[in-house]
Design a protein around this motif. Sequence first.
Motif, PDB file in Angstrom:
ATOM      1  N   SER A   1      -5.544  42.437 126.918  1.00  0.00           N
ATOM      2  CA  SER A   1      -6.220  41.450 127.771  1.00  0.00           C
ATOM      3  C   SER A   1      -6.399  40.105 127.081  1.00  0.00           C
TER       4      SER A   1
ATOM      5  N   ARG B   1      -0.892  42.365 135.158  1.00  0.00           N
ATOM      6  CA  ARG B   1      -2.039  41.967 135.995  1.00  0.00           C
ATOM      7  C   ARG B   1      -2.122  42.804 137.264  1.00  0.00           C
TER       8      ARG B   1
ATOM      9  N   PRO C   1      -2.982  38.386 130.545  1.00  0.00           N
ATOM     10  CA  PRO C   1      -3.427  37.752 131.792  1.00  0.00           C
ATOM     11  C   PRO C   1      -2.794  36.385 132.034  1.00  0.00           C
TER      12      PRO C   1
ATOM     13  N   TRP D   1      -8.694  41.679 136.180  1.00  0.00           N
ATOM     14  CA  TRP D   1      -7.266  41.980 136.278  1.00  0.00           C
ATOM     15  C   TRP D   1      -6.989  43.407 136.748  1.00  0.00           C
TER      16      TRP D   1
END
Length: 186
Positions: free
Chosen positions: A57, A81, A61, A97
Amino acid sequence: MRKLIYGMNLSLDGYIAAPGGGIDWGASSDELFQWWLEQEQAVEVFLYGRMLWETMSSHWPTGDQRPGATAAEVAFARNWRDTPKVVFSSTAFEAGWNTRVVTGDAIAEIARLRAEDGGPMRVGGATLAGTAVRAGLVDEYEVVTHPVLVGGGTPFFTELAGFVELTLVETRTFPGGAALARYRRR
């Protein structure tokens, strides 16, 4: 029933991260990245431990918006995502996400998800995957070994309670010397 896959890049001496958490030691190639993209696109649910979640993460993203991102990196970021994710953590936190956080019994939740109809799931993170392996929930292993010795760090396999018998179903080499060995549990 869903298939559960455990697969990651690892060093020849069996580590997925070097001491201090470094993962920049792999023999990267466009062909290997494309192979990982295809594997990830076939997965319907990602299961992450907290540490791997933080790594993923922190980059994916917005990975498609980075200067110089390749077409495969753009596709990987978008797939990451869009694919549902479950993060297992001892503490609750907010995750975006398309992600939900589970703070309870990881084995019970993985077994519940695995029993559902649907496509494959991928478990990532050595601690979470080790828990799933010991519970007999992992159906397939995708081991991409890189030609480097890191001397310590986070092992791909954590301690097991006994033997897990496997059948080799695929091998492949990639530019730079990385080698795939894919196994199914017997």
